[in-house]
Scaffold this motif. Structure first.
Motif, PDB file in Angstrom:
ATOM      1  N   SER A  89      -4.830  -1.767   1.175  1.00 61.71           N
ATOM      2  CA  SER A  89      -5.474  -2.858   1.909  1.00 61.71           C
ATOM      3  C   SER A  89      -6.656  -3.456   1.148  1.00 61.71           C
ATOM      4  CB  SER A  89      -5.931  -2.368   3.289  1.00 61.71           C
ATOM      5  OG  SER A  89      -4.808  -1.976   4.064  1.00 61.71           O
ATOM      6  N   LYS A  90      -7.174  -2.719   0.188  1.00 58.18           N
ATOM      7  CA  LYS A  90      -8.237  -3.245  -0.663  1.00 58.18           C
ATOM      8  C   LYS A  90      -7.689  -4.243  -1.681  1.00 58.18           C
ATOM      9  CE  LYS A  90     -10.913   1.064  -0.335  1.00 58.18           C
ATOM     10  NZ  LYS A  90     -11.422   2.239  -1.107  1.00 58.18           N
ATOM     11  N   GLU A  91      -6.391  -4.120  -1.964  1.00 63.94           N
ATOM     12  CA  GLU A  91      -5.756  -4.960  -2.995  1.00 63.94           C
ATOM     13  C   GLU A  91      -4.913  -6.089  -2.403  1.00 63.94           C
ATOM     14  OE1 GLU A  91      -6.336  -4.503  -6.155  1.00 63.94           O
ATOM     15  OE2 GLU A  91      -7.400  -2.594  -6.013  1.00 63.94           O
ATOM     16  N   PHE A  92      -4.404  -5.894  -1.171  1.00 64.52           N
ATOM     17  CA  PHE A  92      -3.454  -6.844  -0.592  1.00 64.52           C
ATOM     18  C   PHE A  92      -3.877  -7.213   0.831  1.00 64.52           C
ATOM     19  CE2 PHE A  92      -1.117  -4.103  -3.560  1.00 64.52           C
ATOM     20  CZ  PHE A  92      -0.560  -5.048  -4.418  1.00 64.52           C
ATOM     21  N   LYS A  93      -3.561  -8.445   1.236  1.00 68.65           N
ATOM     22  CA  LYS A  93      -3.909  -8.912   2.574  1.00 68.65           C
ATOM     23  C   LYS A  93      -3.072  -8.240   3.658  1.00 68.65           C
ATOM     24  CE  LYS A  93      -5.616 -13.474   1.195  1.00 68.65           C
ATOM     25  NZ  LYS A  93      -5.455 -14.943   1.347  1.00 68.65           N
ATOM     26  N   TYR A  94      -1.919  -7.712   3.267  1.00 67.61           N
ATOM     27  CA  TYR A  94      -1.094  -6.958   4.209  1.00 67.61           C
ATOM     28  C   TYR A  94      -0.474  -5.786   3.472  1.00 67.61           C
ATOM     29  CZ  TYR A  94       2.767  -5.448   7.167  1.00 67.61           C
ATOM     30  OH  TYR A  94       3.628  -4.675   7.911  1.00 67.61           O
ATOM     31  N   ALA A  95      -0.459  -4.623   4.114  1.00 66.83           N
ATOM     32  CA  ALA A  95       0.191  -3.447   3.537  1.00 66.83           C
ATOM     33  C   ALA A  95       0.706  -2.570   4.671  1.00 66.83           C
ATOM     34  CB  ALA A  95      -0.781  -2.658   2.672  1.00 66.83           C
ATOM     35  N   SER A  96       1.907  -2.049   4.518  1.00 69.35           N
ATOM     36  CA  SER A  96       2.480  -1.133   5.513  1.00 69.35           C
ATOM     37  C   SER A  96       3.342  -0.108   4.802  1.00 69.35           C
ATOM     38  CB  SER A  96       3.324  -1.901   6.538  1.00 69.35           C
ATOM     39  OG  SER A  96       4.481  -2.456   5.921  1.00 69.35           O
ATOM     40  N   ILE A  97       3.631   0.975   5.502  1.00 69.24           N
ATOM     41  CA  ILE A  97       4.521   1.987   4.955  1.00 69.24           C
ATOM     42  C   ILE A  97       5.396   2.545   6.062  1.00 69.24           C
ATOM     43  CG2 ILE A  97       2.779   3.834   5.217  1.00 69.24           C
ATOM     44  CD1 ILE A  97       4.052   5.068   2.627  1.00 69.24           C
ATOM     45  N   LEU A  98       6.686   2.646   5.782  1.00 69.82           N
ATOM     46  CA  LEU A  98       7.640   3.318   6.660  1.00 69.82           C
ATOM     47  C   LEU A  98       7.962   4.666   6.040  1.00 69.82           C
ATOM     48  CD1 LEU A  98       9.741   3.227   9.070  1.00 69.82           C
ATOM     49  CD2 LEU A  98      11.389   2.446   7.343  1.00 69.82           C
TER      50      LEU A  98
ATOM     51  N   TYR B 232       9.940   7.084   1.554  1.00 65.47           N
ATOM     52  CA  TYR B 232       8.931   6.132   2.001  1.00 65.47           C
ATOM     53  C   TYR B 232       9.224   4.766   1.378  1.00 65.47           C
ATOM     54  CZ  TYR B 232       6.804  10.757   2.337  1.00 65.47           C
ATOM     55  OH  TYR B 232       6.576  12.092   2.584  1.00 65.47           O
ATOM     56  N   VAL B 233       8.851   3.712   2.099  1.00 63.99           N
ATOM     57  CA  VAL B 233       8.925   2.374   1.534  1.00 63.99           C
ATOM     58  C   VAL B 233       7.646   1.629   1.904  1.00 63.99           C
ATOM     59  CG1 VAL B 233      10.272   1.531   3.521  1.00 63.99           C
ATOM     60  CG2 VAL B 233      10.219   0.213   1.401  1.00 63.99           C
ATOM     61  N   VAL B 234       6.995   1.099   0.884  1.00 62.83           N
ATOM     62  CA  VAL B 234       5.756   0.339   1.053  1.00 62.83           C
ATOM     63  C   VAL B 234       6.081  -1.143   0.967  1.00 62.83           C
ATOM     64  CG1 VAL B 234       3.541  -0.236   0.000  1.00 62.83           C
ATOM     65  CG2 VAL B 234       4.256   2.145   0.157  1.00 62.83           C
ATOM     66  N   ARG B 235       5.453  -1.942   1.837  1.00 65.31           N
ATOM     67  CA  ARG B 235       5.591  -3.402   1.787  1.00 65.31           C
ATOM     68  C   ARG B 235       4.192  -4.009   1.711  1.00 65.31           C
ATOM     69  NH1 ARG B 235       8.782  -6.590   6.467  1.00 65.31           N
ATOM     70  NH2 ARG B 235      10.596  -6.144   5.137  1.00 65.31           N
ATOM     71  N   VAL B 236       3.994  -4.972   0.784  1.00 64.85           N
ATOM     72  CA  VAL B 236       2.697  -5.647   0.666  1.00 64.85           C
ATOM     73  C   VAL B 236       2.920  -7.153   0.551  1.00 64.85           C
ATOM     74  CG1 VAL B 236       1.632  -3.659  -0.485  1.00 64.85           C
ATOM     75  CG2 VAL B 236       2.604  -5.526  -1.869  1.00 64.85           C
ATOM     76  N   TYR B 237       1.899  -7.915   0.920  1.00 63.55           N
ATOM     77  CA  TYR B 237       1.920  -9.363   0.739  1.00 63.55           C
ATOM     78  C   TYR B 237       1.415  -9.674  -0.668  1.00 63.55           C
ATOM     79  CZ  TYR B 237       1.130 -14.333   1.570  1.00 63.55           C
ATOM     80  OH  TYR B 237       1.162 -15.711   1.505  1.00 63.55           O
ATOM     81  N   ASN B 238       2.254 -10.371  -1.463  1.00 64.67           N
ATOM     82  CA  ASN B 238       1.913 -10.618  -2.867  1.00 64.67           C
ATOM     83  C   ASN B 238       1.312 -12.004  -3.119  1.00 64.67           C
ATOM     84  OD1 ASN B 238       4.105 -12.441  -2.929  1.00 64.67           O
ATOM     85  ND2 ASN B 238       5.525 -10.850  -3.624  1.00 64.67           N
TER      86      ASN B 238
ATOM     87  N   PHE C  86       5.473   4.611  11.129  1.00 61.19           N
ATOM     88  CA  PHE C  86       5.144   3.317  10.548  1.00 61.19           C
ATOM     89  C   PHE C  86       3.641   3.138  10.645  1.00 61.19           C
ATOM     90  CE2 PHE C  86       4.258  -1.170  10.440  1.00 61.19           C
ATOM     91  CZ  PHE C  86       5.094  -1.631   9.431  1.00 61.19           C
ATOM     92  N   LEU C  87       3.018   2.885   9.496  1.00 65.41           N
ATOM     93  CA  LEU C  87       1.575   2.729   9.432  1.00 65.41           C
ATOM     94  C   LEU C  87       1.214   1.441   8.719  1.00 65.41           C
ATOM     95  CD1 LEU C  87       0.643   6.355   8.295  1.00 65.41           C
ATOM     96  CD2 LEU C  87       0.503   5.444  10.624  1.00 65.41           C
ATOM     97  N   SER C  88       0.226   0.736   9.251  1.00 63.98           N
ATOM     98  CA  SER C  88      -0.389  -0.410   8.581  1.00 63.98           C
ATOM     99  C   SER C  88      -1.871  -0.376   8.964  1.00 63.98           C
ATOM    100  CB  SER C  88       0.264  -1.723   9.018  1.00 63.98           C
ATOM    101  OG  SER C  88       0.016  -1.988  10.379  1.00 63.98           O
TER     102      SER C  88
END
Length: 477
Positions: free
Chosen positions: A24-33, A62-68, A173-175
């Motif tokens: 979250s310090k690097e991306f405006k959105y981050a989540s992990i399943l 695990y799969v991480v998703r971020v807004y690039n 699921f965490l964000s």
């Protein structure tokens, strides 16, 4: 008994939260399943026994998703120890994705940042008997008794296959704003008798499924006779004379129509790609006024019922058709962002290593107020359709094909005893759905979750489908 979530996920949760904080310090959105699901398959037949892992429901990762900055990048992995290395890898992937999109003139969708509300929820299902209520040897012995009961029922049976699959799903699921946990168990079974007369061999398949533990085996034991009688009926089935008939569809055939007609046809990632005709028919009549259809993990209780999907969207009950009017479709999170609508909780992955697509969950026609006897009495010449093998649909052109196991002839409002099959029900989706004139009451309603569904020919996930009996007009061959 309440299902307990994976001890591994519980142990790793503090580390996962730390990972979200750093991302979250690097991306405006981050989540992990995070997923830790285990399953076993058991099979007993006359000359063999097998035990193995579930076909596709055994996974840990695990799969991480971020807004690039223009869209979303993902990174999947099966072990987490060093948070900093995962953050570095995620930054590398995100930068590479953006460079690729911008460097070669590719036309791409620019997505907004996912906006979330604060949510903290858990779902730990209740089941009758836990999966360890019987060990593997005891399950095989019970299944052997089921097989022997079938073989003893009809001496012409050359085999009686008993398949049983059990799965426990554990996911987190965490964000930055969501903290979701779920763990549930489902069981699936099949009875497959093989009958031989002369040189001809035929079989039938009766499936069982629900959110349950080993108690499903008791259901299977209680239906051995029905399975044997069904294959005997299939053996004496005659070819059908092709034509257009009044049809009454049993709940499993009703479900197949729902799945193929406005299941795949309203998966809204196809709307984004302009590959679904339904996109142009929202708010328009596509079925008869008595028709109502739903999909949703929250809409019913079966193998595809859950608290949240693989993108952290809470489950819902989506009314797809109401009074014959197409209301909306079902969608994953990214498709919803592209279309400017609310996601429906239908973002599902085959595994943590796979992309999330819009997928069906529990898809069904709602109940009516007729009785089966009234429906049969209303048919001058037609068939009561039962059982199915497979189905296909073309979302772009709304063609449908359903392979049905057998049909019972109806003449002047009465079953004649004649059986035909196999049968292919084909046609244009709105024409078929607009011909629905009667739907039976809640006493006939049921869902079946014994099969997989693919996105095209791949990306398999568990779904369920069903409804009550429906009366319609169909082209049979």
């Amino acid at each position: 008994m309440q299902v307990v979530i994976s001890a591994l996920l519980r142990e790793k949760k503090p580390l996962l939260k730390k990972l979200i904080d750093e991302l979250s310090k690097e991306f405006k959105y981050a989540s992990i399943l995070a997923t830790d699901s285990k399953g076993k398959m058991f099979s007993v037949r006359k000359r063999s026994v097998s035990v193995g892992d579930s076909f596709m429901c055994t996974e840990c990762g695990y799969v991480v998703r971020v807004y690039n900055g223009v869209g979303y990048s993902e990174y999947s992995f099966n072990a987490i120890e060093d948070v900093s290395s995962i953050v570095s890898k995620m930054k590398e992937i995100a930068n590479s994705d953006v460079e690729f999109l911008k460097s070669n003139g590719t036309t791409f969708i620019s997505y907004p940042v996912i906006e979330e509300e604060e949510v903290q929820k858990t779902f730990f299902a209740e089941i009758g008997q836990p999966l360890d209520a019987m060990n593997a040897k005891e399950k095989i012995e019970y299944m052997t008794r089921i097989m022997q009961k079938g073989l003893a029922y009809n001496e012409k049976l050359i085999d009686f296959v008993v398949n049983y699959e059990e799965v426990q799903v554990s996911k987190m699921f965490l964000s930055t704003k969501k903290d979701l946990e779920q763990s549930y168990v489902y069981s699936i079974g099949y009875l497959i008798p093989y009958l031989k007369e002369g040189d001809v061999v035929k079989y039938s398949l009766k499936s069982f499924s629900r959110l349950a533990g080993v108690e499903l085996l008791e259901d299977m034991m209680g239906n051995v006779e029905k399975a044997c009688e069904n294959v005997a009926e299939i053996f004496k089935a005659e070819p059908i004379t092709p034509g257009v008939y009044d049809i009454i569809c049993s709940p499993e055939v009703t479900g197949l129509i729902a799945h193929e007609a406005f299941g795949h046809g309203v998966e809204m990632d196809m709307f984004v790609k302009n590959r679904a005709k339904a996109k142009d028919y929202i708010g328009k009549a596509v079925a008869s006024p008595v028709t109502e259809m739903h999909d949703g993990a929250k809409a019913a209780t079966q193998v595809s019922s859950y608290l949240f999907d693989d993108e952290g969207t809470l489950a819902s009950d989506t009314c797809i058709i109401k009074n014959g009017i197409l209301q909306t479709g079902m969608c994953d999170l990214l498709s919803a962002l592209s279309l400017g609508i609310k996601p429906t909780g239908n973002g599902k992955r085959e595994s943590f290593e796979r992309k999330a697509y819009t997928r069906m969950t529990n898809t069904f026609f709602s109940v009516g107020n007729a009785t089966l006897d009234e429906m049969i009495a209303s048919v001058e010449r037609g068939y009561l359709l039962e059982g199915y093998f497979s189905g296909m649909e073309d979302p772009k052109n709304w063609g449908i094909q359903c392979a049905v196991e057998k049909g019972r002839e109806i003449i002047n409002g009465k079953l004649t005893g004649k059986i035909v099959g196999p049968i292919f029900l084909t046609g244009y989706v709105p024409t078929l759905l607009s011909s629905i004139s009667m739907i039976s009451n809640s006493g006939d309603f049921s869902l079946c979750g014994g099969g997989y569904c693919g996105k095209g020919y791949k990306e398999l996930v568990r779904v369920s489908m069903g409804g009550s009996y429906i009366k319609a007009t169909g082209r049979l061959g």
